[in-house]
Scaffold this active site. Structure first.
Site: not given
Ligand code: NDP
Length: 471
Positions: A169, A244, A278, A378
């Protein structure tokens, strides 16, 4: 206008049962470029069933067969390298420099795993027993938007090496990149059902993967808050998890460091992937008696940072992925000023001439205190905090005074000195005088930066279940 209306199940592109759509928006112009049809729980269950069926035979493949599949995947993805870079820049807004590196990482995931398999022992004697490391089962892969294809390829390569099948996903904001990658995977010609993908919302498709009893493991990259909710959901069916998550990485400039070298490197490093990384070193810890010199050097360096068109090979910082991300970063820049940090460069608002996209000024705060929210949370944008310290002991304490522990950076003229400090830092990866990636070494976080490790042997082991056989 692109319309992505197919998911990938059991070796075929199929029309999803879900009918909701999500708009794809250019981060440079904020205009709609296309839409993606979102899958639902029914689609997810179909994909899981296909992966479950395929696992019955895929788990029995030999190491040689898996190495051949990994090579086929590498070749199929490599053929379309330029297109993959282009669509990533257009859809995500990552800079050309970054997207090239990211697509290379994606391609290399497959060959790196071949290298790991060459020396990996799936069976070994332990005590009086034989221990066999067996394929875990169907893996649910959930990824974010900031290096989408690279995350998918690395997790999928590890699954193939382990004899696992997957349901992915991705972030719906990465639908165009994912579509192209799917075409590559299809071309690679793996047995049907080994790779399945459903575009859809985290709360729908992600939640179904997390709760479904036929998923043995979730491999997730994303925010700490979502990671926690996945871990809570996964425990119901005792799924294995690799998480991660986020970071707030310290970059410690020791008193013997060459500031002329270390400070520009620190500034450019903080803006890696336009700050949406990250592992970005966003807390720059400097000796208090050198703060003025550091500020001067940082100001000079930030003037060299080019914010703008991500397609331009000289651009260092592109637009942020979405209006939501832009606004989130603006709020943090405002907050930093309210918290009393000193604005050294940048600030709120868009850079001149870049009003149409999600562009943020390359921003530096100085005289930041580590308890401030801009130093603890972050931000995920091009915002650097310079934090002064009095003694080395205090620098180490500040570095570790965070709920995160993903990466850390140290600058010093003396390797032994830097290594002594590295030994006291709570982080999964410590880089000394360098910004490097080692795809064979474990990657992952201490504390709330995650659970488990990815890459190399350590990553592979998390897709396997040890079975002890006594005769
Ligand atoms: P999220 O953690 O919300 O999303 C990452 C993935 O998880 C997406 O595919 C998302 O789907 C999915 N997801 C969201 N909710 C659920 C759930 N309840 N169960 C299972 N899967 C889920 O990150 P965002 O993309 O919204 O970014 C928000 C913040 O997260 C950023 O500002 C940053 O701080 C951090 N981040 C950190 C990353 C890293 O590399 N460590 C990468 C990206 C973000 P959907 O998009 O449909 O919500």
């Amino acid at each position: 206008m692109k319309r992505i209306d197919q998911m990938y199940v059991n070796g075929q592109f199929v029309t999803p049962h879900g009918t909701e759509t999500f708009d794809l928006i250019s981060p440079v112009t904020n205009e709609k470029t296309g839409e993606v049809v979102l899958g639902d729980e029914t689609d997810t269950r179909l994909a899981i069933a296909a992966a479950k069926e395929a696992f019955k035979t895929f788990r029995k493949t030999t190491v040689e067969e898996r190495m051949a599949y990994l090579q086929q995947l590498h070749d199929a993805v490599s053929k379309r390298e330029d297109e993959l870079v282009k669509v990533m820049v257009e859809e995500y807004g990552g800079t050309l420099q970054f997207c090239k590196a990211s697509v290379k990482n994606a391609m290399d995931s497959f060959t790196n795993m071949i290298q790991v398999l060459r020396n990996f022992e799936f069976e070994k004697p332990v005590g009086e027993s034989r221990v066999r490391l067996e394929s875990l089962g169907v893996v649910g892969i959930i990824t974010p938007w900031n290096a989408s294809n690279s995350f998918i390829c690395n997790k999928f390569a590890t699954a193939v090496a382990a004899g696992c099948t997957v349901v992915v996903k991705p972030s719906e904001m990465s639908a165009a990149q994912t579509q192209l990658l799917l075409e590559c995977f299809h071309e690679a010609g793996l047995p049907k059902g080994v790779f399945n993908l459903v575009n859809g919302l985290g709360a729908v498709v992600g939640a179904e993967l997390t709760s479904h009893p036929d998923i043995a493991k979730i491999s997730f990259t994303g925010s700490t808050i979502t990671g926690k909710s996945i871990a809570k959901g996964a425990v119901e069916t005792m799924k294995r998890v690799t998480l991660e998550l986020g970071g707030k990485s310290p970059n410690i400039i020791l008193d013997d460091a060459d500031l002329e070298k270390a400070i520009p490197m620190a500034v450019f490093g903080a803006y890696m992937n336009s700050g949406q990384a990250c592992i970005a070193p966003t807390r720059l810890l400097v000796p208090e008696n050198k703060l003025e010199a550091v500020n001067a050097l940082a100001k000079l360096a930030v003037q060299q940072v080019q914010v703008g068109d991500p397609m331009d090979a000289n651009t260092h910082v592109g637009p942020l992925v979405s209006v939501r991300q832009f606004e989130r970063v603006q709020d943090y820049i405002q907050l930093g000023q309210e918290e009393g940090a000193e604005l050294l460069a940048g600030g709120t608002g868009k850079p001149e001439g870049l009003e149409s996209g999600n562009f943020v000024k390359a921003t530096i705060f100085t005289n930041v205190r580590n308890h401030m929210r801009i130093a603890q949370e972050e931000i995920f944008g091009p915002v650097l905090s310079i934090i002064p310290y009095k003694t080395e002991e205090e620098a180490i304490a500040i570095a570790n005074d965070t709920s995160y522990g993903l990466a850390a950076y140290i600058s010093s003229a003396d390797s032994e000195h830097a290594n002594r400090v590295a030994a006291q830092i709570d982080a999964g990866r410590v880089m000394i005088n360098a910004f490097k990636h080692d795809p064979l070494a474990p990657f992952g976080g201490f504390k709330q930066s995650g659970i488990g490790r990815e890459y190399g042997v350590y990553g592979l082991e998390t897709y396997l279940e040890p079975k002890t056989i006594l005769e």
